[in-house]
Design an enzyme around this catalytic site. Sequence first.
Site, PDB file in Angstrom:
ATOM      1  N   THR A 102      -8.092  20.730 -73.377  1.00  0.00           N
ATOM      2  CA  THR A 102      -8.495  20.088 -72.120  1.00  0.00           C
ATOM      3  C   THR A 102      -8.463  21.074 -70.964  1.00  0.00           C
ATOM      4  OG1 THR A 102      -7.617  17.978 -72.920  1.00  0.00           O
ATOM      5  CG2 THR A 102      -8.029  18.168 -70.556  1.00  0.00           C
ATOM      6  N   GLN A 132     -12.132  14.565 -74.149  1.00  0.00           N
ATOM      7  CA  GLN A 132     -11.802  15.243 -72.896  1.00  0.00           C
ATOM      8  C   GLN A 132     -12.800  16.361 -72.591  1.00  0.00           C
ATOM      9  OE1 GLN A 132      -9.642  14.603 -75.358  1.00  0.00           O
ATOM     10  NE2 GLN A 132      -7.652  13.922 -74.557  1.00  0.00           N
ATOM     11  N   GLN A 154     -14.496  11.565 -69.747  1.00  0.00           N
ATOM     12  CA  GLN A 154     -13.035  11.551 -69.860  1.00  0.00           C
ATOM     13  C   GLN A 154     -12.452  12.776 -69.163  1.00  0.00           C
ATOM     14  OE1 GLN A 154     -11.537  10.819 -73.791  1.00  0.00           O
ATOM     15  NE2 GLN A 154      -9.406  11.177 -73.229  1.00  0.00           N
ATOM     16  N   ASP A 155     -11.455  12.535 -68.283  1.00  0.00           N
ATOM     17  CA  ASP A 155     -10.760  13.616 -67.557  1.00  0.00           C
ATOM     18  C   ASP A 155     -11.711  14.426 -66.679  1.00  0.00           C
ATOM     19  OD1 ASP A 155      -8.710  12.664 -69.086  1.00  0.00           O
ATOM     20  OD2 ASP A 155      -8.283  14.532 -70.118  1.00  0.00           O
ATOM     21  N   ASP A 176      -9.475   7.762 -67.779  1.00  0.00           N
ATOM     22  CA  ASP A 176      -8.503   8.591 -67.049  1.00  0.00           C
ATOM     23  C   ASP A 176      -9.203   9.679 -66.254  1.00  0.00           C
ATOM     24  OD1 ASP A 176      -6.689   7.066 -68.522  1.00  0.00           O
ATOM     25  OD2 ASP A 176      -6.434   8.605 -70.045  1.00  0.00           O
ATOM     26  N   ARG A 242      -3.286   4.026 -65.032  1.00  0.00           N
ATOM     27  CA  ARG A 242      -2.226   3.843 -66.017  1.00  0.00           C
ATOM     28  C   ARG A 242      -1.353   5.087 -65.969  1.00  0.00           C
ATOM     29  NH1 ARG A 242      -4.409   4.828 -72.165  1.00  0.00           N
ATOM     30  NH2 ARG A 242      -5.836   6.576 -71.786  1.00  0.00           N
ATOM     31  N   TRP A 244       0.366   8.267 -66.937  1.00  0.00           N
ATOM     32  CA  TRP A 244       0.428   9.355 -67.920  1.00  0.00           C
ATOM     33  C   TRP A 244       1.890   9.761 -68.149  1.00  0.00           C
ATOM     34  CZ3 TRP A 244      -2.777  14.537 -67.233  1.00  0.00           C
ATOM     35  CH2 TRP A 244      -2.654  15.294 -68.392  1.00  0.00           C
TER      36      TRP A 244
END
Length: 336
Positions: A102, A132, A154-155, A176, A242, A244
């Site tokens: 990532t 990611q 994602q990310d 996320d 949420r 991490w």
Amino acid sequence: MLFFFGVPCSLFCFFNLMLLIHSLSFNLTVSLDGSGNFKRISDAIAAAPNNSNTRFYIHVAPGTYHETLQIPRLKKFIALVGDDPFTTIIIDNRSNGTGFKTNNSATLTVQGDNFMAESLTFENSAGPQNNQAVAVFDKANHTAYYKCRFLSFQDTLYVNGKPQFFKESDIYGSVDFICGYGQVMFQDCNIYARMPINSITVTAQSKYILRSVSGFSFQNCTVTVSREISSNKQNVKVFLGRPWKQYSKVVFMESFLDDVVASEGWVEWIGVPVNNLFYGEFNNCGPGADVSKRVNWTSYHLLDKESALRFTVDNFVNGSEWLPETGIPFRRGLHS
């Protein structure tokens, strides 16, 4: 109220400020057609001085730049400035799905302090199937983004520096997609969920040390869906965040929450306790701002004005101490 170099800025002053920003004397210009100093942004970054304590401006002319950019630690006070984020695009496609960690998947990685970007799009085009895939990984301090776009799934935006500031920018993603350990203020930004999956999470903040200043604050932002899935809104459920890590801290205040925001507002991360985190809301509006069915965690807070002031530009990221140098307009406190 907007401030420029510490001085209140009227609407007239604001437009003059925009003219000032775009009449800057650039140190270097990057242009794909060869009319500038370089054809590649990475070459212009390499040519910038090391350990500078004054702003070094690089103009990025319109075009689509297929590059993976690095701002090394020694390259301080660099500014990348485009003309329009819709016509000046920096894009790459590294991802977990294609073998990159990532941290190493980002189209832009920032390590040099006091970095600034204006009117640019940063995109990771790997697609949702590759998990990611970071558009920007910023682990530097005192960095700022103005009128930029960040696109992935994602990310999308991985922020680890302290403090950082995002103003009037668009952030797109699905899982996320604003994540990291950073101390970050988002002001007047648009947050777009862009994939029709059952559960979309906007933030995954990773504060893991109780006394750390790490956290995300969103002020006068909009949370909604992108145009590509707007016709399927009824099947989209968006959570504001949420955790991490166990001390995750996120606040949304004075923001518009569209009807795609889940009535619970927030959701657990399996295996992470929720009793020590800090999630808060203050004076939000829109059909998704009804707090009557929010999570009943003791760590979720409906903030009063005094508490909300802790999450403003001046108090949360000490903005008046470092943002004036960037020339980016900012609101020091609450709307009212």
